[in-house]
Design an enzyme around this catalytic site. Structure first.
Site, PDB file in Angstrom:
ATOM      1  CD  GLU A 211      20.019 -19.763  11.896  1.00 42.80           C
ATOM      2  OE1 GLU A 211      20.014 -20.062  10.679  1.00 42.80           O
ATOM      3  OE2 GLU A 211      19.257 -18.900  12.391  1.00 42.80           O
ATOM      4  N   PRO A 212      22.973 -20.514  17.356  1.00 41.07           N
ATOM      5  CG  PRO A 212      24.534 -21.863  18.452  1.00 41.07           C
ATOM      6  CD  PRO A 212      23.593 -21.854  17.276  1.00 41.07           C
ATOM      7  N   GLY A 213      24.175 -17.589  19.020  1.00 39.16           N
ATOM      8  CA  GLY A 213      25.130 -16.482  18.926  1.00 39.16           C
ATOM      9  C   GLY A 213      25.554 -16.033  20.307  1.00 39.16           C
TER      10      GLY A 213
ATOM     11  NE  ARG B 267      22.128  -7.135  25.276  1.00 37.10           N
ATOM     12  CZ  ARG B 267      21.880  -7.589  26.492  1.00 37.10           C
ATOM     13  NH1 ARG B 267      22.722  -7.351  27.490  1.00 37.10           N
ATOM     14  NH2 ARG B 267      20.787  -8.274  26.738  1.00 37.10           N
TER      15      ARG B 267
ATOM     16  CB  CYS C 131      26.620  14.898  25.794  1.00 33.26           C
ATOM     17  SG  CYS C 131      28.267  15.594  25.899  1.00 33.26           S
ATOM     18  CD  GLU C 132      21.949  11.408  24.753  1.00 32.64           C
ATOM     19  OE1 GLU C 132      20.897  11.461  25.422  1.00 32.64           O
ATOM     20  OE2 GLU C 132      22.050  11.842  23.594  1.00 32.64           O
TER      21      GLU C 132
END
Length: 450
Positions: free
Chosen positions: A297-299, A337, A368-369
């Site tokens: 099941e490659p993604g 990520r 705003c981080e």
């Protein structure tokens, strides 16, 4: 006389980064008079036509990767892990290239069915499937459901007994005690995992006995997935061997070893081919006594390098003796990520992809981080300026899929490019879209103390 302080040693300057490495670009990427083009279309032209931020996918790259996976593992043995990137166009593309579709929620299932994918080519995953999701799966007649817990078996048995639904074709997900992956958050096959029936504590063996005896279940096989972004195929082979031994002892007909094959995000990295992955996995399961076919099941390994993100530079802030900040019009809302996993990326200017990149800067988004950092120490051309289109490659997996509306930013559009043409496959959200779920009272009642 005061002593003279010794001179501070000169700051060590990082080496000038070379032009962007072709190994992190989509397969049809080519430099020309208008800068870098993908699918025969200049990236700067795509930014002008469709705006930024923008996800751009090389359709030919996607199709080639699908074909390579099928060639390596055989027809019917490859399911695209749609959590990496899914829209109706991607679901249809994967089906056209002979892949099954692995979905992990009711929403992903709805998207696949909406795209016209046959239920017989869809597999349902998830560690906490609702009754509604299971009801849809059984009613539609999916290829099989990957069962993750005894509670899920309870739900299936209740649906079949009380609602007269057809028995579920299932594979049982096993936690083989082998965990792999680039970050703890994406290692899924160990003993301490929210996924699957454990081998070490006997849960997997008990699940096989129960499923085999249940009139609500048609047990077809076992499944395992040990982790993601794995660059050493030996790690994937170890997990495959562990679950293969269990599959042989259980007498099931099917074996699925999940996905997890990594990709190169940075210059100098390399990733195994599908053919190498297939060879290593087959050798491992044969050594464990499995003689049948192997499903995968490659993604990420299909969609990641096919996609890149285009931004527009809005602010350049130089802090003497500290660093330079380059701010773009997206950020953690379109690429979570780096904040979530510490993931690292490259960056370049599509107008000059062959120039060296001596400028070092922290590439940040507009949220705003302080943690809204796309690349902590990006290498960029010296003549970067306000208004430039900037690209981050290898964002085709878990970019759009994890996108959010943080700070009420509309999510970007998604464009497929091929043979000189560009087509929007997901339109850009508007600010009106952001309000579509709000329920506002028609009248406000205000009370005051007497």
């Amino acid at each position: 006389m005061s002593p003279v302080s010794p001179a501070a040693p000169p700051a060590v300057q990082p080496p000038v980064a070379p032009p962007i490495d072709a190994g992190v670009l989509p397969l049809t990427a080519e430099a020309g008079p208008a800068g870098l083009a993908v699918g025969g279309v200049a990236l700067t032209e795509l930014a002008r036509r469709f705006g930024t931020p923008l996800f751009v996918y090389d359709e030919e790259h996607l199709r080639r990767r699908c074909r390579e996976a099928v060639a390596a593992f055989g027809p019917g043995n490859v399911a695209y892990a749609s959590k990496a990137f899914l829209c109706a166009a991607m679901a249809r593309l994967a089906a056209e290239e002979g892949l099954l579709l692995d979905v992990a929620s009711g929403g992903e299932l709805r998207t696949a069915l909406h795209a016209g994918v046959s239920p017989e080519r869809i597999v349902l995953h998830g560690n906490n499937k609702s009754e509604a999701e299971l009801r849809t799966a059984l009613t539609a007649g999916l290829r099989h459901v990957v069962v993750d817990s005894f509670d899920e078996l309870d739900r299936i048995e209740r649906l079949v007994a009380e609602e007269g639904l057809p028995p579920a074709r299932v594979q049982l997900r096993v936690a083989p005690g082998v965990a792999a992956g680039a970050h703890e958050a994406i290692r899924t096959g160990g003993h301490d995992s929210k996924f699957g029936f454990g081998l070490a504590d006997g849960a997997a063996e008990a699940a096989v006995r129960r499923a085999a005896a249940s009139p609500a279940v048609r047990l077809e096989g076992v499944h395992a997935h040990v982790g993601s972004q794995v660059l050493d195929p030996a790690e994937l082979a170890d997990g495959a061997a562990a679950v293969a031994r269990f599959a042989v002892d259980s007498g099931v007909a099917r074996l699925t070893v999940g996905g997890g094959l990594g990709v190169a995000y940075l210059a100098g990295q390399s990733a195994p081919s599908f053919a190498v992955w297939a060879d290593r996995v087959r050798a491992a399961v044969r050594g464990a006594g499995w003689t049948g076919e192997v499903g995968v099941e490659p993604g990420r390994s299909i969609s990641a390098r096919a996609g890149l993100t285009l931004y527009r530079v809005g602010t350049v802030k130089r802090i003497a003796g500290v660093r330079t900040y380059v701010s773009v019009d997206g950020g953690m809302s379109d690429n979570l990520r780096p904040a979530l996993y510490g993931a690292r990326y490259e960056a370049f200017l599509p107008r000059c992809p062959q120039e060296p990149r001596p400028l070092r800067a922290r590439l940040v988004g507009k949220h705003c981080e302080s943690g809204d950092v796309i690349i902590d120490d990006a290498a960029l051309p010296a003549d970067l300026r306000i208004g430039d289109v900037l690209a981050t490659p290898v964002t085709g997996a878990y970019g759009y899929a994890m996108a959010s509306n943080y700070n009420k930013l509309p999510r970007p559009a998604v464009v497929f490019v091929r043979d000189g043409d560009a087509r929007v496959v997901v339109r850009r959200e508007t600010e009106e879209d952001l309000l579509r779920l709000d329920v506002v009272p028609t009248a406000w009642c205000q009370t005051t103390d007497a």
